[in-house]
Design a protein around this motif. Structure first.
Motif, PDB file in Angstrom:
ATOM      1  N   ALA A   7      92.509  56.497  26.098  1.00  0.00           N
ATOM      2  CA  ALA A   7      93.026  55.608  27.143  1.00  0.00           C
ATOM      3  C   ALA A   7      91.871  55.068  27.982  1.00  0.00           C
ATOM      4  O   ALA A   7      91.880  53.899  28.406  1.00  0.00           O
ATOM      5  CB  ALA A   7      94.028  56.345  28.021  1.00  0.00           C
ATOM      6  N   GLN A   8      90.878  55.914  28.212  1.00  0.00           N
ATOM      7  CA  GLN A   8      89.714  55.449  28.962  1.00  0.00           C
ATOM      8  C   GLN A   8      88.941  54.387  28.170  1.00  0.00           C
ATOM      9  O   GLN A   8      88.448  53.414  28.733  1.00  0.00           O
ATOM     10  CB  GLN A   8      88.803  56.632  29.305  1.00  0.00           C
ATOM     11  CG  GLN A   8      89.456  57.653  30.233  1.00  0.00           C
ATOM     12  CD  GLN A   8      88.490  58.742  30.655  1.00  0.00           C
ATOM     13  OE1 GLN A   8      87.358  58.450  31.056  1.00  0.00           O
ATOM     14  NE2 GLN A   8      88.930  60.006  30.569  1.00  0.00           N
ATOM     15  N   GLN A   9      88.858  54.591  26.848  1.00  0.00           N
ATOM     16  CA  GLN A   9      88.200  53.596  26.008  1.00  0.00           C
ATOM     17  C   GLN A   9      88.985  52.285  26.017  1.00  0.00           C
ATOM     18  O   GLN A   9      88.403  51.194  26.016  1.00  0.00           O
ATOM     19  CB  GLN A   9      88.091  54.120  24.568  1.00  0.00           C
ATOM     20  CG  GLN A   9      87.144  55.303  24.400  1.00  0.00           C
ATOM     21  CD  GLN A   9      85.694  54.922  24.656  1.00  0.00           C
ATOM     22  OE1 GLN A   9      85.274  53.794  24.395  1.00  0.00           O
ATOM     23  NE2 GLN A   9      84.926  55.863  25.195  1.00  0.00           N
ATOM     24  N   ARG A 204      72.534  56.350  29.559  1.00  0.00           N
ATOM     25  CA  ARG A 204      72.398  56.951  30.891  1.00  0.00           C
ATOM     26  C   ARG A 204      72.393  55.922  32.018  1.00  0.00           C
ATOM     27  O   ARG A 204      71.882  56.181  33.102  1.00  0.00           O
ATOM     28  CB  ARG A 204      71.112  57.800  30.966  1.00  0.00           C
ATOM     29  CG  ARG A 204      71.032  58.879  29.918  1.00  0.00           C
ATOM     30  CD  ARG A 204      69.761  59.679  30.023  1.00  0.00           C
ATOM     31  NE  ARG A 204      69.722  60.702  28.987  1.00  0.00           N
ATOM     32  CZ  ARG A 204      68.715  61.583  28.858  1.00  0.00           C
ATOM     33  NH1 ARG A 204      67.698  61.540  29.695  1.00  0.00           N
ATOM     34  NH2 ARG A 204      68.757  62.470  27.889  1.00  0.00           N
ATOM     35  N   ARG A 205      72.997  54.771  31.732  1.00  0.00           N
ATOM     36  CA  ARG A 205      73.037  53.697  32.729  1.00  0.00           C
ATOM     37  C   ARG A 205      74.482  53.225  32.900  1.00  0.00           C
ATOM     38  O   ARG A 205      75.217  53.074  31.917  1.00  0.00           O
ATOM     39  CB  ARG A 205      72.163  52.527  32.276  1.00  0.00           C
ATOM     40  CG  ARG A 205      72.133  51.329  33.238  1.00  0.00           C
ATOM     41  CD  ARG A 205      71.387  50.155  32.603  1.00  0.00           C
ATOM     42  NE  ARG A 205      69.992  50.493  32.378  1.00  0.00           N
ATOM     43  CZ  ARG A 205      69.016  50.267  33.264  1.00  0.00           C
ATOM     44  NH1 ARG A 205      69.307  49.681  34.416  1.00  0.00           N
ATOM     45  NH2 ARG A 205      67.772  50.590  32.990  1.00  0.00           N
ATOM     46  N   THR A 242      80.774  56.910  26.387  1.00  0.00           N
ATOM     47  CA  THR A 242      80.782  56.377  25.027  1.00  0.00           C
ATOM     48  C   THR A 242      79.841  57.206  24.174  1.00  0.00           C
ATOM     49  O   THR A 242      79.120  58.084  24.663  1.00  0.00           O
ATOM     50  CB  THR A 242      80.321  54.901  25.017  1.00  0.00           C
ATOM     51  OG1 THR A 242      78.915  54.857  25.342  1.00  0.00           O
ATOM     52  CG2 THR A 242      81.082  54.067  26.031  1.00  0.00           C
ATOM     53  N   VAL A 243      79.802  56.891  22.898  1.00  0.00           N
ATOM     54  CA  VAL A 243      78.903  57.623  21.985  1.00  0.00           C
ATOM     55  C   VAL A 243      77.451  57.317  22.297  1.00  0.00           C
ATOM     56  O   VAL A 243      76.540  58.060  21.874  1.00  0.00           O
ATOM     57  CB  VAL A 243      79.208  57.262  20.507  1.00  0.00           C
ATOM     58  CG1 VAL A 243      80.592  57.769  20.103  1.00  0.00           C
ATOM     59  CG2 VAL A 243      79.104  55.760  20.291  1.00  0.00           C
TER      60      VAL A 243
END
Length: 247
Positions: A7-9, A204-205, A242-243
């Motif tokens: 759902a977040q994706q 990491r951003r 994410t991946v």
């Protein structure tokens, strides 16, 4: 707040659609044709005022010329009448004849002065009419340009509206399955954060504020369960892992 990772994706897909819709609406409101039409309409108002003033001048001078014409004709008619009386021998008294001759000379001078004034008015009228004609041509050209630009604007609007309709149609299934509380939070943040309520965490951003997440915060995020909804510490947007997050 918790929500299934899928759902977040989904929220990122919705954000992409919403960003596209915002972009299309911005394009619709800021087409170059709109700016140019506004400029021409502003200039048209000035032209219209000047043309109205010029036509008033033309009307006034037309009345003045008719009066000047009438004055000349009136004096000429009197001169003709006096000459006919003299030619017909209707004036026999020498003093009256002399007086009539002086009057004819005076009438000639009067006619010359009136004709000069008449000519001056005619020249002024020609200049005023020329000015009015020029302004009318400029106004017509402006209207033609506005019509052409409006047609181009309308054609672009049709294209943009069709694209917006596609985005709107795609959004409905995109939000299916997203929890109401998560969607409500997203909508609230979108309104507060310039249209971006959810951002992906990549390398990491935060892709929302474009700031790199510090190591300590990354550790906190890494420790959270996958269904925990994460917020960016800097911009407070929903931060979707994410991946490519780099955790």
């Amino acid at each position: 707040m918790k929500a299934d990772p899928s759902a977040q994706q989904q929220l990122l897909a919705v954000q992409e659609l919403d960003a596209r819709a915002d972009q299309l609406r911005h394009q619709r409101a800021s087409l170059p044709e709109i700016t140019r039409i506004d400029e021409l309409q502003t200039g048209r108002g000035d032209l219209d005022d000047r043309l109205r003033d010029a036509r008033i001048v033309v009307d006034d001078l037309t009345v003045e010329q008719k009066k000047a014409d009438a004055d000349v004709e009136q004096v000429k008619a009197r001169r003709t009448r006096d000459r006919e009386r003299m030619d017909q021998g209707l004036i026999t008294n020498p003093k009256d004849l002399e007086r009539m001759q002086h009057e004819l000379q005076s009438l000639e001078r009067r006619i010359t002065a009136l004709e000069d004034a008449e000519l001056e008015v005619m020249e002024q009228l020609e200049d005023a009419q020329r000015t009015a004609d020029t302004l009318a041509a400029q106004l017509a050209e402006t209207d033609a340009q506005v019509a052409e630009l409006a047609a181009a604007r309308d054609a672009r609007w049709v294209e943009i509206d069709a694209a917006l309709a596609e985005v709107s149609a795609a959004r409905a299934p995109a939000v299916e399955g997203i929890p109401d509380d998560l969607l409500a939070l997203y909508e609230r943040l979108r309104a507060q954060k310039g249209g971006v309520g959810a951002a992906a965490l990549r390398a990491r951003r935060c892709s929302g504020c474009q700031l790199t997440i510090d190591p300590a915060e990354l550790s906190v995020i890494r420790a959270k369960s996958e269904d925990e909804v994460v917020r960016c510490e800097e911009c407070q947007r929903i931060l979707v892992r994410t991946v490519d997050s780099g955790l």
